[in-house]
Scaffold this active site. Structure first.
Site, PDB file in Angstrom:
ATOM      1  N   ASP A 104       0.831  -1.200   0.000  1.00 38.22           N
ATOM      2  CA  ASP A 104       0.000   0.000   0.000  1.00 38.22           C
ATOM      3  C   ASP A 104       0.870   1.256   0.000  1.00 38.22           C
ATOM      4  OD1 ASP A 104       0.353   1.104   2.781  1.00 38.22           O
ATOM      5  OD2 ASP A 104      -0.465  -0.844   3.334  1.00 38.22           O
ATOM      6  N   LYS A 105       0.246   2.377  -0.282  1.00 32.98           N
ATOM      7  CA  LYS A 105       0.969   3.637  -0.485  1.00 32.98           C
ATOM      8  C   LYS A 105       1.845   4.011   0.705  1.00 32.98           C
ATOM      9  CE  LYS A 105      -1.310   7.578  -0.497  1.00 32.98           C
ATOM     10  NZ  LYS A 105      -0.601   8.457   0.474  1.00 32.98           N
TER      11      LYS A 105
END
Length: 247
Positions: A104-105
């Site tokens: 994820d980011k």
């Protein structure tokens, strides 16, 4: 010899097998001039297969890359919101490659890229029990954290395989935990920690099976070595696989 269309597409490096199935569902694949359906098969030596109107060429030379993804990058090939993508960091590798799984980011660390859809499917499928190792910095009331996290069998009503958890270090109410999981459910480790009342300060993936992040700098990538590939292949691929490590 006939093979399922999603396997054919993945083998030729267009996408992973799962993504190829979605292309078929969306009607973006044609076989001999007609829209093809999920579950159909074709013969690469006899049939004409197109994705978005473009012919599926012969399988390219396989490429296997490892990237140290920094925080702030999304794990997509492109982003409609204009965010930075991990794919931009490997764009000069000379081949069209796609990420194997996701980070994820807000997470960082080891992310594999390849054009080998079959290998990607092998790495992502739960039956192969692929170790994914993370170092997770958490804060909160940490007494018994390892036991609480490793005992979890349900996450928001969904069954999960048990994680292996051990404490690497601690300073006050902040600790670094090593967490090993085999599944790749969306933001799984973050959700597990949040459920147990811990705040995730930093999440970094450091190993996938035998492929270790090591000293690779943030934002940089390198090719997986022949030795690393041989060991990975030995662990997860069956004897009938014919994928060859590029020189």
């Amino acid at each position: 010899m006939e093979e399922r269309l999603q396997k054919w597409i993945a083998r030729c490096g267009i996408s992973s097998r799962r993504a190829a199935e979605e292309l078929l569902r969306q009607g973006r694949v044609t076989l001999n001039g007609r829209v093809a359906g999920l579950g159909e098969s074709g013969d690469p030596e006899r049939d004409t297969l197109l994705v978005d109107g473009r012919p599926v060429a012969a399988a390219p030379e396989p490429v296997y890359l490892m990237l140290n993804k920094p925080r702030g990058y999304v794990t997509t090939l492109s982003d409609e919101r204009g965010r930075k993508t991990a794919a931009e960091l490997v764009a000069d590798c000379g081949r069209r490659v796609f990420p194997v799984g996701r980070l994820d980011k807000d997470s960082e660390g080891l992310l594999l890229f390849t054009n080998d859809g079959t290998l990607a499917q092998q790495l992502l499928h739960p039956r192969h029990q692929v170790d994914k190792v993370y170092q997770v910095t958490v804060s909160g009331a940490l007494e018994g954290a390892e036991e609480r996290l490793s005992r979890m069998r349900m996450l928001e009503g969904e069954p999960i395989q048990p994680a292996q958890v051990r404490r690497l270090s601690q300073k006050g109410e902040t600790a670094v935990l090593e967490v090993i999981i085999h599944q790749g459910k969306n933001r799984q480790i973050r959700r597990m920690c949040e459920y147990c009342g811990y705040k995730v300060v930093k999440l970094k993936r450091v190993r996938i099976m035998n492929i270790e992040l090591g000293s690779l700098k943030k934002g940089k990538y390198r090719r997986v070595t022949a030795e690393e590939w041989t060991e990975l292949n030995r662990r997860i691929l069956n004897s009938s696989n014919t994928t060859v490590m590029p020189k």
